[in-house]
Enzyme design. Structure first.
Site, PDB file in Angstrom:
ATOM      1  N   HIS A  68     -31.410   0.158  63.905  1.00  0.00           N
ATOM      2  CA  HIS A  68     -31.655   0.802  62.619  1.00  0.00           C
ATOM      3  C   HIS A  68     -30.306   1.159  61.996  1.00  0.00           C
ATOM      4  O   HIS A  68     -29.494   1.864  62.595  1.00  0.00           O
ATOM      5  CB  HIS A  68     -32.517   2.051  62.827  1.00  0.00           C
ATOM      6  N   HIS A  82     -31.685   0.239  56.488  1.00  0.00           N
ATOM      7  CA  HIS A  82     -32.367   1.284  55.714  1.00  0.00           C
ATOM      8  C   HIS A  82     -31.427   1.723  54.594  1.00  0.00           C
ATOM      9  O   HIS A  82     -30.468   2.451  54.820  1.00  0.00           O
ATOM     10  CB  HIS A  82     -32.693   2.451  56.668  1.00  0.00           C
ATOM     11  N   MET A 124     -40.414   8.632  56.311  1.00  0.00           N
ATOM     12  CA  MET A 124     -39.382   9.595  56.699  1.00  0.00           C
ATOM     13  C   MET A 124     -40.041  10.877  57.217  1.00  0.00           C
ATOM     14  O   MET A 124     -40.927  11.442  56.558  1.00  0.00           O
ATOM     15  CB  MET A 124     -38.490   9.952  55.496  1.00  0.00           C
ATOM     16  N   GLY A 139     -30.961  11.422  54.511  1.00  0.00           N
ATOM     17  CA  GLY A 139     -29.590  11.830  54.193  1.00  0.00           C
ATOM     18  C   GLY A 139     -28.728  12.180  55.393  1.00  0.00           C
ATOM     19  O   GLY A 139     -27.533  11.919  55.375  1.00  0.00           O
ATOM     20  N   PHE A 140     -29.327  12.762  56.405  1.00  0.00           N
ATOM     21  CA  PHE A 140     -28.536  13.200  57.548  1.00  0.00           C
ATOM     22  C   PHE A 140     -29.275  12.955  58.856  1.00  0.00           C
ATOM     23  O   PHE A 140     -30.494  13.119  58.914  1.00  0.00           O
ATOM     24  CB  PHE A 140     -28.226  14.705  57.449  1.00  0.00           C
ATOM     25  N   GLY A 141     -28.527  12.593  59.892  1.00  0.00           N
ATOM     26  CA  GLY A 141     -29.088  12.550  61.234  1.00  0.00           C
ATOM     27  C   GLY A 141     -29.176  13.990  61.756  1.00  0.00           C
ATOM     28  O   GLY A 141     -28.623  14.913  61.159  1.00  0.00           O
ATOM     29  N   GLY A 142     -29.895  14.171  62.844  1.00  0.00           N
ATOM     30  CA  GLY A 142     -29.901  15.459  63.525  1.00  0.00           C
ATOM     31  C   GLY A 142     -30.777  16.538  62.912  1.00  0.00           C
ATOM     32  O   GLY A 142     -30.641  17.711  63.249  1.00  0.00           O
ATOM     33  N   ASP A 182     -39.010   7.888  60.922  1.00  0.00           N
ATOM     34  CA  ASP A 182     -37.562   8.062  60.967  1.00  0.00           C
ATOM     35  C   ASP A 182     -37.155   9.508  60.741  1.00  0.00           C
ATOM     36  O   ASP A 182     -37.383  10.051  59.663  1.00  0.00           O
ATOM     37  CB  ASP A 182     -36.946   7.152  59.885  1.00  0.00           C
ATOM     38  N   GLY A 183     -36.539  10.099  61.770  1.00  0.00           N
ATOM     39  CA  GLY A 183     -35.943  11.414  61.626  1.00  0.00           C
ATOM     40  C   GLY A 183     -36.484  12.453  62.598  1.00  0.00           C
ATOM     41  O   GLY A 183     -37.674  12.728  62.631  1.00  0.00           O
ATOM     42  N   GLY A 184     -35.596  12.972  63.422  1.00  0.00           N
ATOM     43  CA  GLY A 184     -35.957  14.073  64.308  1.00  0.00           C
ATOM     44  C   GLY A 184     -36.880  13.720  65.454  1.00  0.00           C
ATOM     45  O   GLY A 184     -37.557  14.592  65.999  1.00  0.00           O
ATOM     46  N   GLY A 187     -31.927   8.464  66.405  1.00  0.00           N
ATOM     47  CA  GLY A 187     -30.468   8.448  66.387  1.00  0.00           C
ATOM     48  C   GLY A 187     -29.898   9.367  67.432  1.00  0.00           C
ATOM     49  O   GLY A 187     -29.427   8.932  68.496  1.00  0.00           O
TER      50      GLY A 187
HETATM   51  C1  DX5 Z   1     -31.777  10.009  58.091  1.00  0.00           C
HETATM   52  C2  DX5 Z   1     -31.672   8.609  58.634  1.00  0.00           C
HETATM   53  C3  DX5 Z   1     -32.121   8.507  60.037  1.00  0.00           C
HETATM   54  C4  DX5 Z   1     -31.323   9.311  61.015  1.00  0.00           C
HETATM   55  C5  DX5 Z   1     -32.116   9.526  62.266  1.00  0.00           C
HETATM   56  O1  DX5 Z   1     -31.505  10.011  56.733  1.00  0.00           O
HETATM   57  O2  DX5 Z   1     -32.434   7.711  57.869  1.00  0.00           O
HETATM   58  O3  DX5 Z   1     -32.260   7.171  60.450  1.00  0.00           O
HETATM   59  O4  DX5 Z   1     -30.106   8.711  61.329  1.00  0.00           O
HETATM   60  O5  DX5 Z   1     -31.383  10.357  63.065  1.00  0.00           O
HETATM   61  P1  DX5 Z   1     -32.045  11.443  64.027  1.00  0.00           P
HETATM   62  O6  DX5 Z   1     -32.857  10.663  65.013  1.00  0.00           O
HETATM   63  O7  DX5 Z   1     -30.861  12.085  64.626  1.00  0.00           O
HETATM   64  O8  DX5 Z   1     -32.866  12.351  63.186  1.00  0.00           O
HETATM   65 ZN    ZN Z   2     -32.920   5.687  58.679  1.00  0.00          ZN
END
Ligand code: DX5
Ligand code: ZN
Length: 214
Positions: free
Chosen positions: A32, A65, A136, A141-144, A171-173, A193
């Site tokens: 991804h 993405h 989503m 916008g952000f990982g974590g 996708d996300g968390g 991620g």
């Molecule tokens: C967020 C991204 C995700 C993100 C996932 O905007 O699209 O793909 O990197 O990261 P985690 O798994 O850390 O939430």
């Molecule tokens: Zn993503």
């Protein structure tokens, strides 16, 4: 069995090829690839030149993405650098149908993504034009960030509408501890991620995700 799509955003960019090979060998299905422009989302990541450089190092499906404002302007770049699936946001400023057709004109699979607050109804007019739906579970916008359980209902409804064989990605968390939420709701492609590349041992994390069953 779920498909696992580790998000490169959390990988060690100083040894990208090596990190990607590690999760691929452990059984990851898609890579991804989160592209952010600092406009559609308030964060920037990387673009097509980086994808082009890693393409020869991996046989995984490259699941790009796009979190960018005007994806139609860059589809050619993201197709030619080696993406297999190109997903963009329904909320962005592009003609959705034309952009989906453009992606397919390059022989690539086309995906649509929607942020947590965007209703599923918004993507339904394109139901027959997409190969993947990316739901989503955090604001893009952000990982974590933390998984928003309120999207479980949206995943369930999407599964009912799209049927059993369609790729519904979340996708996300997502971590092992809450993996049951998206999977029991009907997601079959799990983006992770922090939980994979951010783990002490990404290969072990990959194997744990892949051996998960409800
Ligand atoms: C967020 C991204 C995700 C993100 C996932 O905007 O699209 O793909 O990197 O990261 P985690 O798994 O850390 O939430
Ligand atoms: Zn993503």
């Amino acid at each position: 069995m779920i498909k696992l799509a580790p998000s490169m955003l959390s990988a060690d960019f100083a040894k990208l090829a090596e990190s990607i090979a590690e999760v691929e060998k452990a059984g990851a299905d898609y890579l991804h690839i989160d592209v952010m422009d600092g406009h559609f989302v308030p964060n920037m990541s990387f673009g097509a030149p980086v994808i082009k450089k890693i393409r020869p190092h991996s046989n995984m499906v490259f699941d790009t993405h796009l979190m960018i404002s005007e994806p139609h302007k860059y589809i050619k770049d993201f197709a030619e650098c080696g993406s297999d699936i190109i997903t963009f946001h329904i909320e962005c400023e592009s003609n959705t149908k034309e952009t989906l057709d453009l992606i397919k004109s390059y022989g690539k699979k086309a995906g649509l993504s929607l942020n947590p607050k965007t209703p599923l109804e918004d993507i339904l007019p394109y139901k027959d034009d997409i190969d993947l739906l990316l739901i989503m579970s955090v604001q893009a916008g952000f990982g974590g960030q933390s998984y928003m359980s309120e999207v479980n209902e949206k995943i369930k409804r999407a599964r009912e509408i799209f049927g059993p064989d369609f790729d519904i990605s979340v996708d996300g968390g997502v971590y092992l501890k809450n993996l049951a939420e998206p999977v029991s709701s009907g997601a079959n492609v799990i983006v992770a991620g922090t939980a994979v590349f951010g783990a002490e041992n990404p290969a072990e994390a990959t194997k744990s995700f892949k051996s998960f069953s409800l």
